[in-house]
Write a protein that holds these residues in place. Structure first.
Motif, PDB file in Angstrom:
ATOM      1  N   VAL A  55      15.626 -26.533 -29.651  1.00 23.56           N
ATOM      2  CA  VAL A  55      17.004 -26.256 -29.049  1.00 23.56           C
ATOM      3  C   VAL A  55      16.905 -25.200 -27.877  1.00 23.56           C
ATOM      4  CG1 VAL A  55      19.118 -25.038 -29.772  1.00 23.56           C
ATOM      5  CG2 VAL A  55      17.927 -26.689 -31.381  1.00 23.56           C
ATOM      6  N   ARG A  56      17.558 -25.423 -26.761  1.00 26.96           N
ATOM      7  CA  ARG A  56      17.796 -24.536 -25.704  1.00 26.96           C
ATOM      8  C   ARG A  56      19.082 -24.135 -25.564  1.00 26.96           C
ATOM      9  NH1 ARG A  56      13.589 -24.845 -27.515  1.00 26.96           N
ATOM     10  NH2 ARG A  56      11.500 -25.342 -26.381  1.00 26.96           N
ATOM     11  N   LEU A  57      19.358 -22.910 -25.568  1.00 25.07           N
ATOM     12  CA  LEU A  57      20.611 -22.554 -25.242  1.00 25.07           C
ATOM     13  C   LEU A  57      20.768 -21.609 -23.910  1.00 25.07           C
ATOM     14  CD1 LEU A  57      21.295 -20.912 -28.917  1.00 25.07           C
ATOM     15  CD2 LEU A  57      22.120 -23.006 -27.865  1.00 25.07           C
ATOM     16  N   ILE A  58      21.655 -22.069 -23.036  1.00 23.04           N
ATOM     17  CA  ILE A  58      21.681 -21.638 -21.630  1.00 23.04           C
ATOM     18  C   ILE A  58      23.020 -20.631 -21.453  1.00 23.04           C
ATOM     19  CG2 ILE A  58      21.285 -21.684 -19.245  1.00 23.04           C
ATOM     20  CD1 ILE A  58      19.615 -24.246 -19.763  1.00 23.04           C
ATOM     21  N   HIS A  59      23.046 -19.597 -21.514  1.00 20.21           N
ATOM     22  CA  HIS A  59      24.394 -19.013 -21.469  1.00 20.21           C
ATOM     23  C   HIS A  59      24.352 -17.995 -20.041  1.00 20.21           C
ATOM     24  CE1 HIS A  59      27.647 -18.127 -24.320  1.00 20.21           C
ATOM     25  NE2 HIS A  59      28.021 -17.450 -23.189  1.00 20.21           N
TER      26      HIS A  59
ATOM     27  N   PRO B 144      31.512 -15.345 -24.968  1.00 18.96           N
ATOM     28  CA  PRO B 144      30.724 -14.150 -24.878  1.00 18.96           C
ATOM     29  C   PRO B 144      29.407 -14.597 -25.055  1.00 18.96           C
ATOM     30  CG  PRO B 144      32.471 -13.590 -26.339  1.00 18.96           C
ATOM     31  CD  PRO B 144      32.741 -15.046 -26.107  1.00 18.96           C
ATOM     32  N   TRP B 145      28.191 -14.131 -24.396  1.00 21.00           N
ATOM     33  CA  TRP B 145      26.900 -14.554 -24.644  1.00 21.00           C
ATOM     34  C   TRP B 145      26.408 -14.415 -26.202  1.00 21.00           C
ATOM     35  CZ3 TRP B 145      23.345 -10.821 -25.977  1.00 21.00           C
ATOM     36  CH2 TRP B 145      23.836  -9.620 -25.718  1.00 21.00           C
ATOM     37  N   HIS B 146      26.856 -13.341 -26.876  1.00 23.57           N
ATOM     38  CA  HIS B 146      26.472 -13.071 -27.906  1.00 23.57           C
ATOM     39  C   HIS B 146      26.466 -14.337 -29.048  1.00 23.57           C
ATOM     40  CE1 HIS B 146      30.248 -11.840 -29.790  1.00 23.57           C
ATOM     41  NE2 HIS B 146      30.596 -11.487 -29.121  1.00 23.57           N
ATOM     42  N   ILE B 147      27.424 -15.051 -28.581  1.00 29.33           N
ATOM     43  CA  ILE B 147      27.885 -16.337 -29.608  1.00 29.33           C
ATOM     44  C   ILE B 147      26.811 -17.189 -29.475  1.00 29.33           C
ATOM     45  CG2 ILE B 147      29.120 -18.441 -29.763  1.00 29.33           C
ATOM     46  CD1 ILE B 147      30.629 -15.907 -30.552  1.00 29.33           C
ATOM     47  N   SER B 148      25.930 -17.307 -28.512  1.00 28.59           N
ATOM     48  CA  SER B 148      24.598 -18.086 -28.328  1.00 28.59           C
ATOM     49  C   SER B 148      23.615 -17.611 -29.305  1.00 28.59           C
ATOM     50  CB  SER B 148      24.024 -18.130 -26.851  1.00 28.59           C
ATOM     51  OG  SER B 148      24.733 -19.015 -26.302  1.00 28.59           O
ATOM     52  N   MET B 149      23.464 -16.150 -29.110  1.00 26.69           N
ATOM     53  CA  MET B 149      22.810 -15.434 -30.386  1.00 26.69           C
ATOM     54  C   MET B 149      22.869 -15.860 -31.731  1.00 26.69           C
ATOM     55  SD  MET B 149      20.693 -13.864 -27.979  1.00 26.69           S
ATOM     56  CE  MET B 149      20.023 -12.100 -27.930  1.00 26.69           C
ATOM     57  N   GLN B 150      24.264 -15.665 -32.078  1.00 29.08           N
ATOM     58  CA  GLN B 150      24.614 -16.112 -33.639  1.00 29.08           C
ATOM     59  C   GLN B 150      24.328 -17.783 -33.604  1.00 29.08           C
ATOM     60  OE1 GLN B 150      28.725 -15.302 -33.366  1.00 29.08           O
ATOM     61  NE2 GLN B 150      28.390 -13.166 -33.614  1.00 29.08           N
ATOM     62  N   VAL B 151      24.406 -18.701 -32.794  1.00 25.39           N
ATOM     63  CA  VAL B 151      23.910 -19.729 -33.046  1.00 25.39           C
ATOM     64  C   VAL B 151      22.533 -19.989 -33.260  1.00 25.39           C
ATOM     65  CG1 VAL B 151      23.895 -22.098 -32.086  1.00 25.39           C
ATOM     66  CG2 VAL B 151      26.038 -21.053 -31.614  1.00 25.39           C
TER      67      VAL B 151
ATOM     68  N   VAL C  62      13.816 -22.303 -31.074  1.00 24.08           N
ATOM     69  CA  VAL C  62      15.016 -22.277 -30.396  1.00 24.08           C
ATOM     70  C   VAL C  62      14.727 -20.753 -29.374  1.00 24.08           C
ATOM     71  CG1 VAL C  62      17.243 -21.275 -30.759  1.00 24.08           C
ATOM     72  CG2 VAL C  62      16.186 -22.699 -32.467  1.00 24.08           C
ATOM     73  N   ASP C  63      15.202 -21.417 -28.052  1.00 25.50           N
ATOM     74  CA  ASP C  63      14.994 -20.396 -26.904  1.00 25.50           C
ATOM     75  C   ASP C  63      16.445 -20.257 -26.516  1.00 25.50           C
ATOM     76  OD1 ASP C  63      12.223 -20.252 -27.002  1.00 25.50           O
ATOM     77  OD2 ASP C  63      11.964 -21.859 -25.435  1.00 25.50           O
ATOM     78  N   ILE C  64      16.729 -18.816 -26.264  1.00 30.19           N
ATOM     79  CA  ILE C  64      17.914 -18.488 -25.493  1.00 30.19           C
ATOM     80  C   ILE C  64      17.699 -18.317 -24.051  1.00 30.19           C
ATOM     81  CG2 ILE C  64      19.890 -16.818 -25.645  1.00 30.19           C
ATOM     82  CD1 ILE C  64      19.360 -16.450 -28.589  1.00 30.19           C
ATOM     83  N   ILE C  65      18.415 -18.689 -23.256  1.00 24.30           N
ATOM     84  CA  ILE C  65      18.122 -18.278 -21.788  1.00 24.30           C
ATOM     85  C   ILE C  65      19.361 -17.726 -21.269  1.00 24.30           C
ATOM     86  CG2 ILE C  65      17.671 -19.023 -19.260  1.00 24.30           C
ATOM     87  CD1 ILE C  65      16.548 -21.558 -20.959  1.00 24.30           C
ATOM     88  N   LEU C  66      19.375 -16.349 -21.034  1.00 29.98           N
ATOM     89  CA  LEU C  66      20.663 -15.612 -20.346  1.00 29.98           C
ATOM     90  C   LEU C  66      20.377 -15.717 -18.992  1.00 29.98           C
ATOM     91  CD1 LEU C  66      20.774 -13.007 -22.818  1.00 29.98           C
ATOM     92  CD2 LEU C  66      22.163 -15.126 -22.942  1.00 29.98           C
ATOM     93  N   ARG C  67      21.422 -16.037 -18.186  1.00 32.14           N
ATOM     94  CA  ARG C  67      21.716 -16.032 -16.792  1.00 32.14           C
ATOM     95  C   ARG C  67      22.390 -14.608 -16.337  1.00 32.14           C
ATOM     96  NH1 ARG C  67      18.581 -18.710 -13.308  1.00 32.14           N
ATOM     97  NH2 ARG C  67      20.366 -19.138 -11.807  1.00 32.14           N
ATOM     98  N   ARG C  68      21.909 -13.711 -15.628  1.00 33.89           N
ATOM     99  CA  ARG C  68      22.619 -12.505 -15.127  1.00 33.89           C
ATOM    100  C   ARG C  68      23.604 -12.852 -14.603  1.00 33.89           C
ATOM    101  NH1 ARG C  68      19.939  -8.125 -11.516  1.00 33.89           N
ATOM    102  NH2 ARG C  68      18.798  -9.746 -11.161  1.00 33.89           N
ATOM    103  N   HIS C  69      23.821 -13.803 -13.673  1.00 34.29           N
ATOM    104  CA  HIS C  69      24.946 -14.195 -12.809  1.00 34.29           C
ATOM    105  C   HIS C  69      25.593 -15.413 -13.160  1.00 34.29           C
ATOM    106  CE1 HIS C  69      24.287 -10.482 -10.099  1.00 34.29           C
ATOM    107  NE2 HIS C  69      22.956 -11.203 -10.012  1.00 34.29           N
ATOM    108  N   GLY C  70      25.302 -15.875 -14.174  1.00 30.13           N
ATOM    109  CA  GLY C  70      25.751 -17.171 -14.677  1.00 30.13           C
ATOM    110  C   GLY C  70      27.220 -16.909 -15.194  1.00 30.13           C
ATOM    111  N   GLN C  71      28.165 -17.918 -14.772  1.00 26.61           N
ATOM    112  CA  GLN C  71      29.495 -18.052 -15.213  1.00 26.61           C
ATOM    113  C   GLN C  71      29.570 -19.111 -16.114  1.00 26.61           C
ATOM    114  OE1 GLN C  71      32.184 -17.846 -12.089  1.00 26.61           O
ATOM    115  NE2 GLN C  71      31.033 -15.904 -11.218  1.00 26.61           N
TER     116      GLN C  71
END
Length: 105
Positions: free
Chosen positions: A41-45, A53-60, A69-78
């Motif tokens: 699973v890859r979550l991009i937020h 909110p980005w923390h929803i990806s963390m909960q998932v 499972v990897d979470i990718i957070l984009r600093r300027h991503g909308q």
């Protein structure tokens, strides 16, 4: 009845959601128990997502049963992840998953 939520994502400036839709959505809440997904699973937020909110990806990620499972957070991503670099990241991530899955067989 309906419920309206302010948004910058459309010209009206509001999302309108029916109460029937919200009642039905309660049947699909997944963050209260394990999520029975065992594939990678890859979550991009986007951190600038004003709708989810980005923390929803963390909960998932915490609930998914897969050990990969990897979470990718984009600093300027909308919310829509529509910038050229966001789309490149999504395509790269999908390509990487396809490579991973085809070598697992």
């Amino acid at each position: 009845g309906v419920w309206t939520v302010p948004t910058k994502s459309n010209e009206e400036g509001m999302y309108t959601v029916s109460m029937d839709f919200l009642r039905e959505a309660e049947n699909h809440c997944i963050l209260q128990s394990p999520i029975p997904i065992t594939c990678p699973v890859r979550l991009i937020h986007g951190l600038k997502d004003e709708d989810v909110p980005w923390h929803i990806s963390m909960q998932v990620a915490e609930r998914v049963l897969s050990p990969d499972v990897d979470i990718i957070l984009r600093r300027h991503g909308q919310h829509r992840m529509a910038e050229k670099d966001d789309i490149k990241l999504i395509v790269y991530t999908i390509d990487d998953l396809i490579d991973k899955l085809t070598t697992m067989v």
